[in-house]
Write an enzyme that holds these catalytic residues in place. Structure first.
Site, short mmCIF file in Angstrom:
data_model
loop_
_atom_site.label_atom_id
_atom_site.label_comp_id
_atom_site.label_asym_id
_atom_site.label_seq_id
_atom_site.Cartn_x
_atom_site.Cartn_y
_atom_site.Cartn_z
CE1 TYR A 32 0.28 2.02 4.23
CE2 TYR A 32 1.20 -0.19 4.38
CZ TYR A 32 1.05 1.08 4.90
OH TYR A 32 1.70 1.42 6.05
CE LYS A 146 3.32 3.35 3.06
NZ LYS A 146 3.75 3.62 4.44
CD GLU A 178 10.46 2.32 10.50
OE1 GLU A 178 10.54 3.25 9.68
OE2 GLU A 178 10.21 1.15 10.17
CG LEU A 202 8.68 2.68 4.57
CD1 LEU A 202 8.68 1.53 3.57
CD2 LEU A 202 7.26 3.15 4.84
#
Length: 283
Positions: A32, A146, A178, A202
């Site tokens: 996505y 992702k 993160e 990411l």
């Protein structure tokens, strides 16, 4: 009523029919992107669509449309829904097939869905900052994809909410990776530190924009992991995502970061970011 992009058709929401054996529903077997819309303009669309296709390649998922066609369909959806400010969510799953762990053979057609949502910018939080907490990073080891496998992120975000925090700062052992839905940065003595690009994070599109902004304002960047202890000692901390933009973190684990307010470098980064948004309102 807002329209939905379903494969290559823009239709009413109630007309969308997702199969109960869709692999996205049963396995999280899909990818996505969330793309920001400012004043009717799609922000960093090329970068987001490039990453969508890169994620597809990494999981051997075939998207049956060229990038040019994908851009065209998404722009048509935004124009149809007359979105001024908000975002567009795009998802592609491996498709519908009898439930088995291995890929369907022969392959089935992937399923594309996309929708738009009107949202407002978090201007007060961008100015005043937010609170965060530490959460152990329990996610799988391919965070560079992702994908729809977000349960680890969901659990981390909920832990932050339970602690009255805006974001969970994830860590593997003592090393900060993160946020649950963001990239994280620390600023110390005029240097910005952030985890290097690897399978553990990411590589956010907003992250890339921020690193460009750092160069513009003369803020040195070191892509180097830092520890929880170092995070608490930072002069400033920020998190970033498509919707959070350049968000100041003013408190971590109940401890003030720096002076407990948006720092000077953070404000400069926000201003540089702002210049990249067409016809936007200052913060």
């Amino acid at each position: 009523m807002a329209k939905i992009l379903w494969n290559d058709e823009i239709i009413n929401e109630e007309e969308v029919k997702i199969g109960f054996e869709d692999r996205g529903y049963q396995f999280g077997d899909g990818i996505y992107e969330v793309i920001k819309i400012y004043n009717g303009n799609v922000f960093t669309a090329i970068e987001h669509i490039d990453r969508l296709y890169a994620s597809a390649d990494k999981i051997q998922l075939v998207i049956p449309y060229t990038k040019d066609v994908m851009h065209k369909m998404l722009h048509e959806l935004i124009e149809t829904n007359e979105v001024e400010n908000g975002h567009i969510y795009v998802q592609v799953t491996r498709g519908i097939s009898p439930r088995q762990h291995n890929f369907p053979n022969p392959a089935v057609e992937s399923v594309l869905t996309a929708y738009t949502k009107e949202t407002t910018r978090p201007l007060a939080q961008l100015k005043n900052g937010v609170k965060a907490c530490f959460v152990e990073d329990i996610r799988w080891l391919r965070c560079d994809i992702k994908s729809l496998n977000l349960l680890g992120n969901v659990l981390a975000k909920q832990e932050a909410i339970n602690k009255d925090c805006y974001e969970a700062i994830q860590h593997r052992g003592e090393i900060v990776t993160e946020g649950s839905s963001s990239n994280v940065y620390g600023i110390k003595d005029g240097v910005l530190y952030t985890h290097p690009v690897s399978n553990l994070i990411l590589n956010g599109i907003t992250r890339k924009v921020i690193l460009d902004c750092c160069e513009e304002i003369g803020l040195t960047v070191v892509e180097e992991a830092f520890t929880k202890e170092q995070a608490l000692a930072m002069d400033e901390m920020i998190m970033s995502s498509t919707n959070a933009e350049v968000m100041p973190i003013i408190s971590l684990e109940g401890q003030l970061i720096g002076e407990g307010k948006r720092g000077e470098w953070t404000e400069k980064l926000q201003q540089a970011f702002e210049h990249k948004i067409p016809s936007s309102i200052g913060v």
